[in-house]
Scaffold this motif. Structure first.
Motif, PDB file in Angstrom:
ATOM      1  N   HIS A 164       0.736  -1.196   0.106  1.00  0.00           N
ATOM      2  CA  HIS A 164       0.071  -0.002  -0.039  1.00  0.00           C
ATOM      3  C   HIS A 164       1.001   1.441  -0.069  1.00  0.00           C
ATOM      4  CE1 HIS A 164      -3.719   2.350   2.061  1.00  0.00           C
ATOM      5  NE2 HIS A 164      -3.105   2.953   1.128  1.00  0.00           N
ATOM      6  N   LYS A 204      -8.336  -1.124  -6.626  1.00  0.00           N
ATOM      7  CA  LYS A 204      -8.380  -0.326  -5.516  1.00  0.00           C
ATOM      8  C   LYS A 204      -9.751   0.532  -5.614  1.00  0.00           C
ATOM      9  CE  LYS A 204      -7.563   2.535  -2.151  1.00  0.00           C
ATOM     10  NZ  LYS A 204      -6.454   3.268  -1.823  1.00  0.00           N
ATOM     11  N   HIS A 238      -5.883   0.015   5.881  1.00  0.00           N
ATOM     12  CA  HIS A 238      -5.505   0.939   6.975  1.00  0.00           C
ATOM     13  C   HIS A 238      -6.688   0.903   8.050  1.00  0.00           C
ATOM     14  CE1 HIS A 238      -7.704   3.429   4.380  1.00  0.00           C
ATOM     15  NE2 HIS A 238      -6.703   3.967   3.660  1.00  0.00           N
ATOM     16  N   HIS A 242       1.846   5.188  -2.181  1.00  0.00           N
ATOM     17  CA  HIS A 242       1.353   5.999  -3.049  1.00  0.00           C
ATOM     18  C   HIS A 242       2.632   6.851  -3.421  1.00  0.00           C
ATOM     19  CE1 HIS A 242      -2.827   6.139  -2.159  1.00  0.00           C
ATOM     20  NE2 HIS A 242      -2.557   5.700  -0.658  1.00  0.00           N
ATOM     21  N   ASP A 244       0.936   2.902   3.654  1.00  0.00           N
ATOM     22  CA  ASP A 244      -0.135   4.005   3.309  1.00  0.00           C
ATOM     23  C   ASP A 244       1.195   5.009   2.936  1.00  0.00           C
ATOM     24  OD1 ASP A 244      -2.032   5.301   1.940  1.00  0.00           O
ATOM     25  OD2 ASP A 244      -3.070   5.643   4.075  1.00  0.00           O
TER      26      ASP A 244
HETATM   27 ZN   LIG Z   1      -3.621   4.981   0.837  1.00  0.00          ZN
END
Ligand SMILES: [Zn+2]
Length: 449
Positions: free
Chosen positions: A64, A150, A243, A66, A317
């Motif tokens: 996970h 996602k 999360h 970005h 994340d």
């Molecule tokens: Zn995320």
């Protein structure tokens, strides 16, 4: 180049033992406890690394992240963030679709794979993003070559909200691969926002960082997560809820069957296990993220869930923003998210000293859950994705040694005793005591589905 790592303390599949690992042609060729592999290894092309006193673990798989490319490369890109990854012992990552443009077609997805093939130091996969109207693109996704779909069931950075019930039903019914979901209820957040603005206008609350868990509340999480779990059960989807930040949501998951058999699974992140709402006072908007970091009670329950199997994986994340995009004076303009991939392992070692548990949650379980081909374990014949870890290090996490492009970390100043000294990706030594070897790029992850 082949490698022979000797005298390491291997942590793998619940066992901890001193042994040696021979890496040949990118794979783990041999594991032994008596040096037999060394005789096999002797030759001019084998470099010997003495790992006396250090722990050898499978490379961390971060499901996970970005990495912000394409479109937001002023704060992060695949090259810089994959560097931060390998510096933290992470050898594979799975990147989210809320880039610019959003990754919602097969063409755009392929463009990301092409970028990564050129630039990434770690192994990679990319999620396709679901929208209210791209089911045909979703259905073209090859589950053997793409990590998952996602789904934003609640808006966050990038705003790819799927809020039409019919679109959700069809997605849960027809998705060809795993759905990874961000669950926060939009309506609840909206109502809380209106209420908070109202109270602030009357001078009854301040809209500083500490308001965040009162806007993005436990109820917002639970309403959305429980809806996702209900729909996955009803329509037979393979659902991974990302999360998890609250104690309440843990009741939605089970721990009475092995991970392999689960159809509904849960992730949490290091920051929900390390920070709690008391930290807003000192960290302010630096730790603003979605879902919000919640109470001490939630944190304790999540820590327990690592051990009791209600939580299956830890993903970071990792969501870089420039510090000036975070530290605005205004709650509503401050961006949510922060970098974390470089420090997932060292922060988690501060959460728990149980290294076999961390290896299970950060290396084995992502590999099992996503059915990744020959990674996530120290096994003969598997890819040599490995990290050597010094557990007696005197290591202060600092903005000065942050490799993420945004150049800061919410963990600045945190003292740990864990430091990654060597990271191998596909048998290539890509990170060695603070030095990067960048000739070899990572590979596309494949999935045995
Ligand atoms: Zn995320």
């Amino acid at each position: 180049m082949n490698y022979y790592i000797k005298n390491a303390t291997l942590v793998n599949e619940g066992e901890t033992f001193v042994g040696n690992v021979l890496i040949e042609d990118g794979k783990i060729a041999r594991i032994d406890r008596d040096g037999a592999a060394l005789r096999q290894a002797q030759g001019p092309y084998t470099q010997v690394i003495d790992a006396q006193g250090k722990y050898l673990i499978p490379g961390v798989i971060d499901e996970h992240v970005h990495f912000r490319e394409p479109g937001m490369t002023h704060k992060a890109d695949i090259y810089t963030e994959s560097r931060a990854a390998v510096a933290g012992g992470v050898t594979s990552f799975m990147d989210m679709p809320n880039t610019v443009p959003q990754t919602t077609t097969q063409d755009l997805l392929q463009q990301k794979f092409d970028l990564a093939a050129e630039k990434s130091l770690a192994n990679y996969s990319f999620y396709l993003g679901a929208t209210n109207d791209n089911l045909e693109e979703v259905k073209k996704t090859d589950p053997k070559r793409v990590c998952g779909i996602k789904l934003f069931m609640g808006s966050s950075t990038g705003n790819m909200l799927v809020d039409k019930n019919e679109a959700l039903v069809r997605l849960f019914r027809e998705s060809p691969c795993l759905i990874a979901a961000h669950c926060e209820d939009e309506q609840t957040i909206h109502e809380n926002t209106v209420c908070s603005k109202d109270l602030a206008a009357k001078g009854q609350v301040e809209l500083d960082a500490s308001i965040h868990p009162f806007i993005r509340t436990m109820e917002a999480c639970y309403r959305s997560s429980s809806k996702a779990v209900d729909m996955a059960e009803k329509f037979g989807a393979r659902l991974h809820v990302l999360h998890i930040s609250t104690k309440a949501e843990l009741a939605l998951f089970r721990n009475d069957i092995p991970l392999k058999e689960k159809r509904i699974t849960a992730e949490t992140c290091p920051h929900y296990l390390w920070f709690d709402n008391r930290d807003y006072e000192t960290k302010s908007f630096a730790i603003k993220c979605n879902p919000a970091i919640k109470s001490h009670r939630d944190k304790e329950a999540l820590r327990q869930a690592l051990c009791n199997g209600l939580i299956d994986t830890i993903g970071t994340d990792h969501a870089p923003h420039l510090l000036e995009e975070k530290m605005t004076d205004d709650y509503f303009t401050s961006k949510s998210g922060f970098p974390s991939i470089q420090h997932s392992l060292d922060v988690m070692v501060n959460v728990t000293d149980d290294l076999p548990l961390l290896v299970r949650l950060m290396c084995h379980n992502p590999a099992i859950l996503y059915q990744i081909d020959r990674r996530g374990f120290i096994r003969e014949g598997y890819y040599a994705d490995l990290a050597l870890v010094d557990m007696k290090a005197n290591h202060m996490i600092s903005n000065k040694t942050e490799y993420s492009k945004c150049g800061w970390t919410p963990y600045d100043g945190l003292q740990t005793h864990c430091a990654v000294t060597h990271t191998f990706v596909n048998g290539n030594l890509v990170f060695e005591n603070g030095v990067f070897h960048e000739e070899n790029k990572g590979e596309r992850l494949l999935f045995n589905r």
